[in-house]
Design a protein around this motif. Sequence first.
Motif, short mmCIF file in Angstrom:
data_model
loop_
_atom_site.label_atom_id
_atom_site.label_comp_id
_atom_site.label_asym_id
_atom_site.label_seq_id
_atom_site.Cartn_x
_atom_site.Cartn_y
_atom_site.Cartn_z
N THR A 65 32.80 -6.64 103.14
CA THR A 65 33.32 -5.17 102.18
C THR A 65 33.83 -5.64 101.06
O THR A 65 33.37 -7.25 100.70
CB THR A 65 34.97 -5.11 103.24
OG1 THR A 65 35.74 -6.63 102.94
CG2 THR A 65 35.54 -5.03 104.51
N LEU A 73 43.81 -4.78 98.73
CA LEU A 73 44.79 -4.95 100.84
C LEU A 73 45.66 -5.78 100.19
O LEU A 73 46.95 -6.35 100.42
CB LEU A 73 43.78 -5.65 101.26
CG LEU A 73 43.24 -4.52 102.23
CD1 LEU A 73 42.14 -5.14 103.34
CD2 LEU A 73 44.36 -4.25 103.01
N MET A 80 54.42 -7.34 100.95
CA MET A 80 55.23 -6.42 101.99
C MET A 80 55.17 -7.30 102.95
O MET A 80 56.37 -7.99 103.54
CB MET A 80 54.56 -5.92 102.84
CG MET A 80 54.95 -5.18 103.95
SD MET A 80 53.91 -3.65 104.40
CE MET A 80 52.74 -5.10 105.37
N MET B 1 56.76 -2.52 99.34
CA MET B 1 56.19 -0.93 98.39
C MET B 1 55.77 0.18 99.41
O MET B 1 55.36 -0.80 100.53
CB MET B 1 55.10 -1.63 97.67
CG MET B 1 54.51 -1.28 96.49
SD MET B 1 53.10 -1.91 95.99
CE MET B 1 54.10 -3.36 95.27
N PHE B 5 55.32 -0.87 107.74
CA PHE B 5 53.98 -1.19 108.09
C PHE B 5 53.72 -0.49 109.47
O PHE B 5 54.77 -0.45 109.87
CB PHE B 5 53.31 -2.33 108.47
CG PHE B 5 51.94 -2.75 108.61
CD1 PHE B 5 50.61 -2.18 107.76
CD2 PHE B 5 51.68 -3.12 110.14
CE1 PHE B 5 50.06 -2.53 107.88
CE2 PHE B 5 50.29 -2.81 110.68
CZ PHE B 5 49.04 -3.06 109.52
N PHE B 194 49.69 2.38 101.72
CA PHE B 194 48.35 1.92 101.43
C PHE B 194 47.44 1.11 101.89
O PHE B 194 47.11 1.31 102.66
CB PHE B 194 48.88 1.38 99.92
CG PHE B 194 49.45 2.17 98.81
CD1 PHE B 194 49.00 2.38 97.96
CD2 PHE B 194 50.97 2.53 98.64
CE1 PHE B 194 48.74 3.39 97.32
CE2 PHE B 194 51.13 2.95 97.86
CZ PHE B 194 50.63 3.85 96.88
N ILE B 195 48.04 -0.20 102.59
CA ILE B 195 48.19 -1.04 103.38
C ILE B 195 47.06 -0.60 104.71
O ILE B 195 46.14 -1.07 105.27
CB ILE B 195 48.93 -2.06 104.24
CG1 ILE B 195 49.73 -2.18 102.93
CG2 ILE B 195 47.98 -3.32 104.63
CD1 ILE B 195 51.20 -2.80 103.45
N TYR B 198 43.37 1.10 103.55
CA TYR B 198 42.87 0.35 102.71
C TYR B 198 42.09 -0.66 103.89
O TYR B 198 41.15 -1.23 104.17
CB TYR B 198 43.52 -1.24 101.76
CG TYR B 198 43.63 -0.07 100.35
CD1 TYR B 198 43.34 0.84 99.78
CD2 TYR B 198 44.49 -0.07 99.75
CE1 TYR B 198 42.72 1.97 98.66
CE2 TYR B 198 44.98 0.71 98.57
CZ TYR B 198 44.53 1.53 97.87
OH TYR B 198 44.24 2.33 96.96
N ILE B 199 42.99 -1.07 105.25
CA ILE B 199 42.63 -1.37 106.11
C ILE B 199 41.36 0.03 107.07
O ILE B 199 40.24 -1.25 107.51
CB ILE B 199 43.51 -1.75 106.78
CG1 ILE B 199 44.75 -3.17 106.75
CG2 ILE B 199 43.18 -2.25 108.92
CD1 ILE B 199 45.91 -3.40 107.95
N LEU B 201 39.62 1.87 105.64
CA LEU B 201 38.63 1.84 104.61
C LEU B 201 37.65 0.42 105.18
O LEU B 201 36.34 0.28 104.60
CB LEU B 201 39.15 1.47 102.95
CG LEU B 201 38.12 1.30 101.52
CD1 LEU B 201 37.36 3.05 101.98
CD2 LEU B 201 38.48 1.75 100.46
N ALA B 202 38.47 -0.48 104.49
CA ALA B 202 37.79 -1.98 104.89
C ALA B 202 36.96 -1.84 106.16
O ALA B 202 35.09 -2.22 106.24
CB ALA B 202 38.82 -3.35 104.82
#
Lengths: 236, 261
Positions: A65, A73, A80, B1, B5, B194-195, B198-199, B201-202
């Motif tokens: 990645t 990330l 969080m 932020m 989740f 966001f997280i 991006y997960i 995406l990864a």
Amino acid sequence: MKLDPSFIWTAFLQLLSVIPTTLYITIVSVLVGFLIGTCVALIRIYKVPVLYPVAAGYVTFIRGTPMLTHLLLIYFGLPMIIDGLAVHYGWSFRAASIPMIGFAYISFSITAGAYMSEVVRSGLLAVDKGQLEAAHAVGMTTPQALRRIVCPQALAASLPNLSNSVIGMLHGSTLAFTVSVVDINAKAQIVASTNWKFFEAYLAAALIFWGLTVLIERAAALIEKRINLYNRGGVA
Amino acid sequence: MGEPFDFSYVWSFLPKLLSTLSTTLLIVVSSLLAGIIVGFIVALPRLYKVPVLRTLSEIYISFFRGTPILIQLFLFYYGLPEILKLVQVDVTRAPVLVFVILTYGLHTGAYMSEMIRASVTAVDKGQVEAAYAAGMTGYQAFTRIVLPQALAIAVPVFSNLVIALLKDTSLAFTLGVMEMTGKAQTLGAVTQHFIETYIALALIYLVISFSIEKLLGMAEHRLLRHEDRNSPVKKTFGIHRNRSYRRIIAEMESGKGGVGL
């Protein structure tokens, strides 16, 4: 917009002040990455039962990645987790008190660790098995043999890869601008947009990076020459 | 932020991100093609030691390997229109994607030329001599003897370069190209998850680089048919060498990190 050669020099001088930030990020990530990498490489070489799949998964994930996603990330995920734990255990520590550059350090170290582990591993594998056997034959224990015989040779073999990784991290440190750390790239952006001279500012930044890279390469070549002294062919 | 989740968002983001996969792949494939062409042109003067051109290609390689791709992107995006303006060519209306592909093409070209040079020089000199001894001409010796072997040596490096390029394309969002990373950032900003974006995406990047690696690994296997096929003995512990010498050489010379940087 007109090309203004003299502004390249002005921008260059302004960029000099942020070189330390870039270098800090690079050095911290390389050093921590080397530690992580060595642990991971040893785990993978010795196939430590439970840790082996974890280490392999870590390296695959990181190398598969982009560095940017690691940074994002960590930047969004870590606060969080920390805040969640802090609320749960009643700590006074909050993620907001982590400086921005901390995220860059953490995420780039994790990235560097995966790449370094491959460097360390290929270096260790490049040492002939006979060397280890000979060390055992003269009565050294495995840690002794690793420390005295294998590691020096592995270091010499992996030095070119090591310098490439350092350069890779130097170039990767430009991503720090996404978490608002003012490194060379971010500073170039600031200088460019305040003066409306984008090309000149980035040219100056490119020259600085080019210079740093050449320096690292030269230094690595010197060290390589020194460290490979044992390996000269011919008569002593 | 952002919102709390919620893993289910990862799945719902996957198709949205995949819709921009074509842009990412377009950048990868076109700059790869450009890179191969540039790489050959740059490698030839160094292989044949052409006086002035050789220095030029060394400077070219040094520059593109010595500066971060992010800086190069900005440099070309802002600089090229200004330089071309001097010769009365107006490219200010050209789409951003053109600049992006051009930059990645030139960037990869530098690494490609190193790969080409390294793999051609890695072919044993005795092979060429034997070809001459068997009465082949220089051209025949190159196409029949050197090229097939050089290709096999180049494949591991090539696969690293492709993966590195794939991951570098994540920077194209800085110029406002809507590829996967750019899409992920807008998705994150809109939904505040966001997280999860991006997960997702990864994961996509991981799957693509994994498939590239596997595909090119198969290609390497096929190209190395001529090597001895007794699989190396696996030693149970300790430092060992269980991979082909060429693979190690190739990794040593790649210069751009494994499943790249």
